[in-house]
Design a protein around this motif. Structure first.
Motif, mmCIF file in Angstrom:
data_model
loop_
_atom_site.group_PDB
_atom_site.id
_atom_site.type_symbol
_atom_site.label_atom_id
_atom_site.label_comp_id
_atom_site.label_asym_id
_atom_site.label_seq_id
_atom_site.Cartn_x
_atom_site.Cartn_y
_atom_site.Cartn_z
ATOM 1 N N THR A 1 0.806 -1.225 0.000
ATOM 2 C CA THR A 1 0.000 0.000 0.000
ATOM 3 C C THR A 1 0.839 1.275 0.000
ATOM 4 O OG1 THR A 1 -0.225 -0.034 2.412
ATOM 5 C CG2 THR A 1 -1.980 -1.097 1.121
ATOM 6 N N SER A 2 2.170 1.143 -0.016
ATOM 7 C CA SER A 2 3.013 2.345 -0.099
ATOM 8 C C SER A 2 2.769 3.058 -1.421
ATOM 9 C CB SER A 2 4.496 1.975 -0.021
ATOM 10 O OG SER A 2 4.840 1.542 1.257
ATOM 11 N N MET A 3 2.721 4.360 -1.371
ATOM 12 C CA MET A 3 2.598 5.171 -2.574
ATOM 13 C C MET A 3 3.987 5.722 -2.913
ATOM 14 S SD MET A 3 -0.558 5.131 -3.626
ATOM 15 C CE MET A 3 -0.476 3.390 -3.199
ATOM 16 N N PRO A 4 4.254 5.977 -4.176
ATOM 17 C CA PRO A 4 5.545 6.561 -4.543
ATOM 18 C C PRO A 4 5.651 8.014 -4.096
ATOM 19 C CG PRO A 4 4.176 6.187 -6.494
ATOM 20 C CD PRO A 4 3.408 5.690 -5.323
ATOM 21 N N ALA A 5 6.881 8.463 -3.934
ATOM 22 C CA ALA A 5 7.147 9.870 -3.614
ATOM 23 C C ALA A 5 8.497 10.247 -4.207
ATOM 24 C CB ALA A 5 7.144 10.098 -2.105
ATOM 25 N N ASP A 6 8.570 11.447 -4.769
ATOM 26 C CA ASP A 6 9.800 11.935 -5.401
ATOM 27 C C ASP A 6 10.166 13.291 -4.824
ATOM 28 O OD1 ASP A 6 10.076 9.806 -7.403
ATOM 29 O OD2 ASP A 6 8.280 10.662 -8.293
ATOM 30 N N PHE A 7 11.464 13.474 -4.577
ATOM 31 C CA PHE A 7 11.959 14.728 -4.024
ATOM 32 C C PHE A 7 13.134 15.227 -4.853
ATOM 33 C CE2 PHE A 7 10.024 12.244 -0.711
ATOM 34 C CZ PHE A 7 9.244 13.154 -0.027
ATOM 35 N N LEU A 8 13.058 16.480 -5.260
ATOM 36 C CA LEU A 8 14.197 17.138 -5.905
ATOM 37 C C LEU A 8 14.851 17.968 -4.815
ATOM 38 C CD1 LEU A 8 12.579 18.209 -9.301
ATOM 39 C CD2 LEU A 8 14.105 16.268 -8.856
ATOM 40 N N ILE A 9 16.129 17.693 -4.580
ATOM 41 C CA ILE A 9 16.856 18.297 -3.471
ATOM 42 C C ILE A 9 18.028 19.098 -4.026
ATOM 43 C CG2 ILE A 9 18.110 17.787 -1.342
ATOM 44 C CD1 ILE A 9 16.307 15.210 -1.199
ATOM 45 N N ASP A 10 18.191 20.331 -3.523
ATOM 46 C CA ASP A 10 19.221 21.222 -4.066
ATOM 47 C C ASP A 10 20.578 21.030 -3.389
ATOM 48 O OD1 ASP A 10 19.284 22.735 -1.688
ATOM 49 O OD2 ASP A 10 18.205 24.435 -2.545
ATOM 50 N N GLU A 11 21.532 21.840 -3.810
ATOM 51 C CA GLU A 11 22.914 21.748 -3.351
ATOM 52 C C GLU A 11 23.058 21.921 -1.839
ATOM 53 O OE1 GLU A 11 22.726 23.503 -7.494
ATOM 54 O OE2 GLU A 11 21.701 23.867 -5.612
ATOM 55 N N SER A 12 22.138 22.619 -1.227
ATOM 56 C CA SER A 12 22.185 22.863 0.216
ATOM 57 C C SER A 12 21.401 21.817 1.008
ATOM 58 C CB SER A 12 21.620 24.254 0.526
ATOM 59 O OG SER A 12 22.359 25.242 -0.157
ATOM 60 N N GLY A 13 20.866 20.820 0.329
ATOM 61 C CA GLY A 13 20.085 19.793 1.009
ATOM 62 C C GLY A 13 18.660 20.218 1.312
ATOM 63 N N VAL A 14 18.180 21.215 0.556
ATOM 64 C CA VAL A 14 16.836 21.737 0.753
ATOM 65 C C VAL A 14 15.910 21.140 -0.311
ATOM 66 C CG1 VAL A 14 15.412 23.839 0.720
ATOM 67 C CG2 VAL A 14 17.673 23.863 1.808
ATOM 68 N N ILE A 15 14.724 20.739 0.113
ATOM 69 C CA ILE A 15 13.736 20.173 -0.799
ATOM 70 C C ILE A 15 13.186 21.279 -1.696
ATOM 71 C CG2 ILE A 15 11.479 19.048 -0.961
ATOM 72 C CD1 ILE A 15 12.168 17.748 1.803
ATOM 73 N N ARG A 16 13.317 21.109 -3.000
ATOM 74 C CA ARG A 16 12.788 22.075 -3.971
ATOM 75 C C ARG A 16 11.490 21.588 -4.607
ATOM 76 N NH1 ARG A 16 14.215 26.332 -1.955
ATOM 77 N NH2 ARG A 16 16.438 26.484 -1.632
ATOM 78 N N THR A 17 11.291 20.271 -4.623
ATOM 79 C CA THR A 17 10.031 19.680 -5.072
ATOM 80 C C THR A 17 9.759 18.477 -4.188
ATOM 81 O OG1 THR A 17 10.388 20.344 -7.371
ATOM 82 C CG2 THR A 17 8.811 18.566 -6.995
ATOM 83 N N ALA A 18 8.540 18.400 -3.665
ATOM 84 C CA ALA A 18 8.086 17.245 -2.890
ATOM 85 C C ALA A 18 6.822 16.737 -3.573
ATOM 86 C CB ALA A 18 7.807 17.637 -1.444
ATOM 87 N N TYR A 19 6.944 15.607 -4.248
ATOM 88 C CA TYR A 19 5.840 15.064 -5.039
ATOM 89 C C TYR A 19 5.391 13.746 -4.415
ATOM 90 C CZ TYR A 19 3.151 13.794 -9.182
ATOM 91 O OH TYR A 19 2.143 13.455 -10.055
#
Length: 183
Positions: free
Chosen positions: A140-158
């Protein structure tokens, strides 16, 4: 509560199918994609890994992709080694990082994916041979994608709405190209 844009990405340390231990601290100063998948034999997941492997050149050699599965390392090796991925494929059988990144579970999302994405599911199973034979993790897990920048900050949380719902590849490619332009 989901992680949001602007938050620091939780640190991660997991074992990969290549026998190496991945540590997200090694990616400091680099942008990357962190993608959470379902279980090791998930047809949608294996199709997505196949896409990421076959389109890796579009992201550039300096853009890391990290794939995490809710599966034991042995089960993951059995199903993912055939991809010969140029990026780490990691096992999180106890869902430690699924919880840290607040990856969701949804029975409704499983059924929605089967109905809504039936042609994709059939293609994954019959054309590619990705059969859901031994889950070994949460179905039942759903997928999740994260784009993370050079500073380790999440820029996209999908956070995927169903079992086959991932961040569009074009958004990943755009983020990777911003990375290449900045170097």
């Amino acid at each position: 509560m989901r992680l949001r844009i602007g938050e620091k990405a939780p640190p991660m340390r997991l074992d990969g199918i290549d026998g190496k231990t991945f540590d997200s601290a090694d990616l400091n100063g680099r942008r990357y994609l962190l993608s959470f998948f379902r279980f090791a034999s998930c047809p949608f997941c294996n199709l997505r890994v196949h896409q990421l492997v076959s389109r890796q050149s579009e992201l550039g050699s300096g853009f890391p992709v990290i794939a995490v599965f809710n599966s034991s390392l042995d089960n993951l090796r059995r199903h993912a080694k055939k991809h010969e991925a140029p990026f780490p494929i990691l096992a999180d059988p106890k869902r430690v990082y699924y919880q840290a990144y607040r990856v969701e579970k949804s029975l409704a999302g499983v059924f929605a994916g089967m109905v809504k994405r039936m042609p994709t599911l059939l293609h994954a199973m019959f054309a590619k041979g990705y059969w859901p034979t031994s889950p070994g993790g949460s179905v039942t897990s759903m997928p999740a994608d994260f784009l993370i920048d050079e500073s380790g900050v999440i820029r996209t949380a999908y956070y995927g709405n169903d079992e086959g719902d991932h961040l569009p590849f074009e958004q990943i490619r755009s983020f990777a190209r911003e990375n290449a332009a900045g170097q």
